[in-house]
Scaffold this motif. Sequence first.
Motif: not given
Length: 465
Positions: A144-163
């Motif tokens: 949550p302290s990463n300033p770039f997170l606000a314009t990215y996507v929260n969660g526990s994935c890489q983009y892209p990655q298999l689900t």
Amino acid sequence: MAAFVFTALVSAAGSHGLSISARDSFYPPGLNHTTFISNTSLGTFGGLYTAPPTPDDAYNYCSMPHPHPDAYLRPPPVANHSVSARLVYLEYLQRHQRRTPYNIFPGGENQPYHCDSLHAHVYVAPSSQGPAPIPVYGRAYSDPSNPFLATYVNGSCQYPQLTIGGFLDGYQHGRDLRAVYGDLIPSSPDEDGGKKIWLRSSNSALTQGSAGGVLRGIWPDHHGPLPLHQQASGIDTVDQGFSCSAQSDVLSTIESTPLWNEHLTVTKSLRSRLATMFDADTSSWTSTFDHFADNFQARLCNGYELPCRVQNGSQCATRAQADEVFRAGDWEWNYWWRNNANATLYIQLVEGLFIGEIVRHLEAVQQGASELVYSHNFVHDGDLGPILGALGIKALRWPGMGSNIAFEIWYNRETSASELYARVLYSGHAIETIHGTLDWIPLSSLISILQPFIPEDIISMCQSS
């Protein structure tokens, strides 16, 4: 197809294409025309975009049909006993299974993605002597302290990655291949020193992860690792791994035609609305529908909702907009690989080397010079599209997750050893092409169909721009 036939089919389809047969959903008769994009009554033309995937034989972007024991039919002359033949070789190509998106909205994403249920293993091990590694895996997290997170996507994935859904789809895909082709595929990958099989992937973690699930479904009792062959990333003949400036030059020509510009005109309003809603007004988002379709597909295929604007949750993409995005994406794929004057040249530049590898496998079988009986290639939509174009598919929709092409080679027992026949299955059924349905043709005819797409001198072609 005549325009009046297309109109009648559309009328019968209704708003969501519910009366379209499963197999017809693969071959929209109006895909060469921009009216396919703008006609809202088409819906998705019988296509499915849902998670979990429904057990249907229709075009299902999230989990495409594949050879299945409940639906697989032998070639007509074999099934009706007019010839006695046996399957001697299978060349199988497939796209990876479903995944998270490549393309994140510049304004951020309103829903988090969760991938905690899948472990993305990332380790190496000595081939013989040496200490065994700890099997570490990558576990994505959001700080949550990463300033770039606000314009990215929260969660526990890489983009892209298999689900996890993609992995399980792959496992079932492999189980079904074993059930259909069990008489051909060796019971163990180590049989005859592994000389009967060839396993290949791109350099992407997506294809490698899919291979792990599919191959476990094929060989549920196998212990130990398997070699998954990959070419060096800088010269890989799949996934556009080698540098070739002529590719972009030809693509620019393709995307400068009156028909391409017409498709931009009929979608101008949609592109403008989506670009404004999601702060996605750069050319990478608006020049084609690749990015919007990818974002929407990944959401729907993994059980998420269509996106809303982060700054205003009441501004959301509608299902009608998504359907138009998907129709436009299908139109673009069909145009790139089938419906433009430079399609053959473009296929040669992008996929010709890999098509050449496939043809060499087929020629080795033809000449009795190969011990291989089963080759499985884990690749991408950008590989399947041009190969389907080379085969002359009647209409090309965007090859969905787990899309697959099976080249079956049959030996006719009633003739000489040189009498080999082929058929090509796309998503489990004989492919419909400009050459007819490829359900039982001499192997030499199949090779002749593919041969013109193999470049004679790719080095010179790539340097000629």
